[in-house]
Enzyme design. Structure first.
Site, PDB file in Angstrom:
ATOM      1  N   HIS A  41     -52.984   8.849 -10.808  1.00 31.26           N
ATOM      2  CA  HIS A  41     -53.374   7.801  -9.856  1.00 31.26           C
ATOM      3  C   HIS A  41     -53.508   6.443 -10.555  1.00 31.26           C
ATOM      4  O   HIS A  41     -54.246   5.575 -10.079  1.00 31.26           O
ATOM      5  CB  HIS A  41     -54.698   8.134  -9.157  1.00 31.26           C
ATOM      6  CG  HIS A  41     -54.818   9.509  -8.602  1.00 31.26           C
ATOM      7  ND1 HIS A  41     -53.752  10.206  -8.077  1.00 31.26           N
ATOM      8  CD2 HIS A  41     -55.905  10.330  -8.500  1.00 31.26           C
ATOM      9  CE1 HIS A  41     -54.171  11.402  -7.662  1.00 31.26           C
ATOM     10  NE2 HIS A  41     -55.466  11.500  -7.911  1.00 31.26           N
TER      11      HIS A  41
ATOM     12  N   TYR B  24     -62.850  18.314  -9.705  1.00 28.87           N
ATOM     13  CA  TYR B  24     -63.404  16.993  -9.992  1.00 28.87           C
ATOM     14  C   TYR B  24     -64.576  17.032 -10.967  1.00 28.87           C
ATOM     15  O   TYR B  24     -64.833  16.053 -11.657  1.00 28.87           O
ATOM     16  CB  TYR B  24     -63.917  16.372  -8.691  1.00 28.87           C
ATOM     17  CG  TYR B  24     -62.958  15.463  -7.959  1.00 28.87           C
ATOM     18  CD1 TYR B  24     -61.582  15.589  -8.077  1.00 28.87           C
ATOM     19  CD2 TYR B  24     -63.450  14.484  -7.104  1.00 28.87           C
ATOM     20  CE1 TYR B  24     -60.727  14.766  -7.384  1.00 28.87           C
ATOM     21  CE2 TYR B  24     -62.608  13.645  -6.395  1.00 28.87           C
ATOM     22  CZ  TYR B  24     -61.248  13.787  -6.539  1.00 28.87           C
ATOM     23  OH  TYR B  24     -60.407  12.964  -5.839  1.00 28.87           O
TER      24      TYR B  24
ATOM     25  N   ARG C 297     -53.280   3.088  -8.573  1.00 29.82           N
ATOM     26  CA  ARG C 297     -54.102   2.882  -7.376  1.00 29.82           C
ATOM     27  C   ARG C 297     -54.724   1.493  -7.334  1.00 29.82           C
ATOM     28  O   ARG C 297     -55.129   1.012  -6.272  1.00 29.82           O
ATOM     29  CB  ARG C 297     -55.166   3.964  -7.279  1.00 29.82           C
ATOM     30  CG  ARG C 297     -56.241   3.914  -8.341  1.00 29.82           C
ATOM     31  CD  ARG C 297     -57.190   5.092  -8.200  1.00 29.82           C
ATOM     32  NE  ARG C 297     -57.797   5.123  -6.891  1.00 29.82           N
ATOM     33  CZ  ARG C 297     -58.234   6.233  -6.297  1.00 29.82           C
ATOM     34  NH1 ARG C 297     -58.115   7.399  -6.906  1.00 29.82           N
ATOM     35  NH2 ARG C 297     -58.789   6.186  -5.113  1.00 29.82           N
TER      36      ARG C 297
ATOM     37  N   ARG D  32     -67.095   9.870  -6.512  1.00 32.07           N
ATOM     38  CA  ARG D  32     -67.147  11.302  -6.174  1.00 32.07           C
ATOM     39  C   ARG D  32     -67.212  12.192  -7.400  1.00 32.07           C
ATOM     40  O   ARG D  32     -67.299  13.422  -7.273  1.00 32.07           O
ATOM     41  CB  ARG D  32     -65.915  11.673  -5.339  1.00 32.07           C
ATOM     42  CG  ARG D  32     -65.844  10.979  -3.994  1.00 32.07           C
ATOM     43  CD  ARG D  32     -64.446  11.046  -3.413  1.00 32.07           C
ATOM     44  NE  ARG D  32     -63.510  10.230  -4.190  1.00 32.07           N
ATOM     45  CZ  ARG D  32     -62.203  10.135  -3.926  1.00 32.07           C
ATOM     46  NH1 ARG D  32     -61.695  10.833  -2.929  1.00 32.07           N
ATOM     47  NH2 ARG D  32     -61.439   9.370  -4.652  1.00 32.07           N
TER      48      ARG D  32
ATOM     49  N   ASP E 123     -49.855  14.299  -5.170  1.00 31.80           N
ATOM     50  CA  ASP E 123     -51.180  14.581  -4.602  1.00 31.80           C
ATOM     51  C   ASP E 123     -51.029  15.287  -3.255  1.00 31.80           C
ATOM     52  O   ASP E 123     -51.917  15.203  -2.387  1.00 31.80           O
ATOM     53  CB  ASP E 123     -52.004  13.305  -4.453  1.00 31.80           C
ATOM     54  CG  ASP E 123     -53.498  13.540  -4.648  1.00 31.80           C
ATOM     55  OD1 ASP E 123     -53.886  14.693  -4.914  1.00 31.80           O
ATOM     56  OD2 ASP E 123     -54.273  12.583  -4.521  1.00 31.80           O
TER      57      ASP E 123
ATOM     58  N   GLY F 156     -58.721  17.498   0.902  1.00 29.87           N
ATOM     59  CA  GLY F 156     -59.516  16.832   1.920  1.00 29.87           C
ATOM     60  C   GLY F 156     -60.899  17.436   2.065  1.00 29.87           C
ATOM     61  O   GLY F 156     -61.432  18.075   1.165  1.00 29.87           O
TER      62      GLY F 156
ATOM     63  N   THR G  50     -61.984  17.207  -4.893  1.00 28.16           N
ATOM     64  CA  THR G  50     -63.386  16.971  -4.579  1.00 28.16           C
ATOM     65  C   THR G  50     -64.114  18.265  -4.259  1.00 28.16           C
ATOM     66  O   THR G  50     -65.237  18.492  -4.713  1.00 28.16           O
ATOM     67  CB  THR G  50     -63.507  16.011  -3.378  1.00 28.16           C
ATOM     68  OG1 THR G  50     -62.687  14.881  -3.588  1.00 28.16           O
ATOM     69  CG2 THR G  50     -64.945  15.566  -3.179  1.00 28.16           C
TER      70      THR G  50
END
Length: 394
Positions: A232, A138, A235, A171, A292, A76, A107
């Site tokens: 992912h 990332y 998604r 991102r 995740d 987060g 991130t």
């Protein structure tokens, strides 16, 4: 020191309905020194050694679940510093039946560091789990400990590859194709040098480029398909359809077990994705699932501020397994993506199977497919659904 109860010299599990993950029927399992010593239909004769016995009465026993995508230091922070999630405690993993994790940065690979990630991986090991790490995060240039991806994999025992490099995401660092395949080659060569996985674990975002870099690498470079592990992939529906073209080319894909109640409108629910994959005649060994865990799940309405929708937790792995079983899928068919597939693909020794010589990571399921008892490296962590071992600060 962590509140981990001592193990008896030997533990004998009687009358287990064993899935190893293939179904073996009713078996007895002898555990000692953190390993499985014996699996068989006859009760072993033991003399002169303390033995703890547990009569399972025919309940199902499966290997401990392997989660290869966990933000063990917390994730987060994408909606401001107050949204950075703290690390999850030991019992968040064990009560979900998760006995092996691979930690990573996402991130925030700036204020959260590779050194901090390794510290948390080692803390989880001391508290009783099995844990490894992806170096990086990332972005490129990569966050590393030694100064290079290859150096981290070669010189740091816990590091098995690079992850989660973000592609097709607003991102990401918007890496060029050349930079992308360079870091993949660093992983691959380091894997050859060490016998580790040497895998590039890829975060896939919502961007329209999808898996174009992976497909191009397969077409234009000498890198083997196993070097790429996109996650992912469920998604977006279009991304999922694209991902389904890769396993027959040798690529292992990873489904994210996001909670259905906070899924996006275009998301393929994890249970639907796993069921469709298994029914699609694709190579069964090239599917893994992960959670995740440790992040909050953002809602990227304007590509600038991610408002939290909910937190990802380890229990999403056992919840997904239960959902698949409630749909009537056979246990032996759905278990490999949770157990032996990630263990074999990521070269995690002793994991993902129940056999003589494997690590004693065992999960006992209850009558409604939930987690009843959990043993990690030969120590009971959960009994009757309640944790009996807790982390240092729990």
């Amino acid at each position: 020191m962590p509140n981990v109860p001592p193990a008896a010299s030997l533990t004998l599990l009687l009358d287990a309905d064993l899935y190893a993950p293939e179904p073996l029927g009713r078996r007895h399992v002898l555990v000692g020194g953190g390993r499985v010593l014996y699996v068989g239909g006859e009760r072993p004769r033991i003399a002169g050694v303390a033995v703890e016995e547990a009569d399972l009465g025919g309940r199902r026993v499966i290997p401990g679940l392997v989660d290869a995508h966990v933000h063990v230091t917390g994730g987060g922070g994408e909606a401001g510093p107050e949204t950075a999630v703290p690390p999850l405690p030991l019992t968040a993993y064990t009560t979900a039946g998760v006995t092996s994790v691979v930690g990573l940065l996402g991130t925030d690979d700036l204020t959260r560091t590779t050194a901090g990630l390794l510290r948390q991986v080692r803390a989880l090991r001391r508290e009783g789990l099995s844990a490894w790490a992806w170096t990086g995060g990332y972005h490129l240039p990569p966050a590393t400990l030694t100064g290079s991806v290859r150096g981290d994999i070669v010189h740091v025992a816990e590091v098995i590859g690079f992850g989660e490099l973000a592609i097709s995401d607003h991102r990401s660092s918007q890496p060029t194709f050349d930079a992308f395949v360079h870091v993949a080659s660093e992983c691959h060569v380091a894997g050859l040098m060490t016998g580790k996985a040497g895998v590039l674990h890829l975060h896939l975002g919502d961007g329209p480029r999808g898996l174009a870099y992976v497909r191009r690498a397969l077409d234009e470079t000498e890198l083997p398909p196993r070097a790429f592990h996109p996650t992912h992939v469920n998604r977006r529906r279009a991304l999922w359809e694209e991902a389904l073209t890769l396993p027959e080319r040798g690529v292992t894909i990873d489904v994210s077990a996001f909670a259905p109640e906070i899924a996006g409108d275009d998301e393929v629910l994890a249970a639907d994705a796993v069921a469709a994959y298994l029914d699609g005649g694709l190579p069964p060994e090239r599917l893994t699932v992960s959670t995740d865990a440790g992040i909050y799940q953002p809602d990227w309405a304007d590509h600038r501020e991610g408002e939290p929708k909910g937190q990802a937790l380890p229990r999403q792995l056992s919840d997904l397994l239960r959902t698949l079983l409630e749909r009537g899928l056979p246990l032996e068919r759905v278990l490999p993506p949770f157990t032996c597939n990630p263990a074999q693909y990521l070269r995690l020794p002793g994991k993902g199977r129940i056999e003589a010589g494997s690590d004693a990571d065992l999960v006992v399921l209850d009558d409604v497919h939930g987690v009843a008892d959990v043993m990690a490296r030969g120590r009971w962590m959960v009994r009757d659904g309640r944790p009996i071992a807790r982390g240092t600060f729990e």
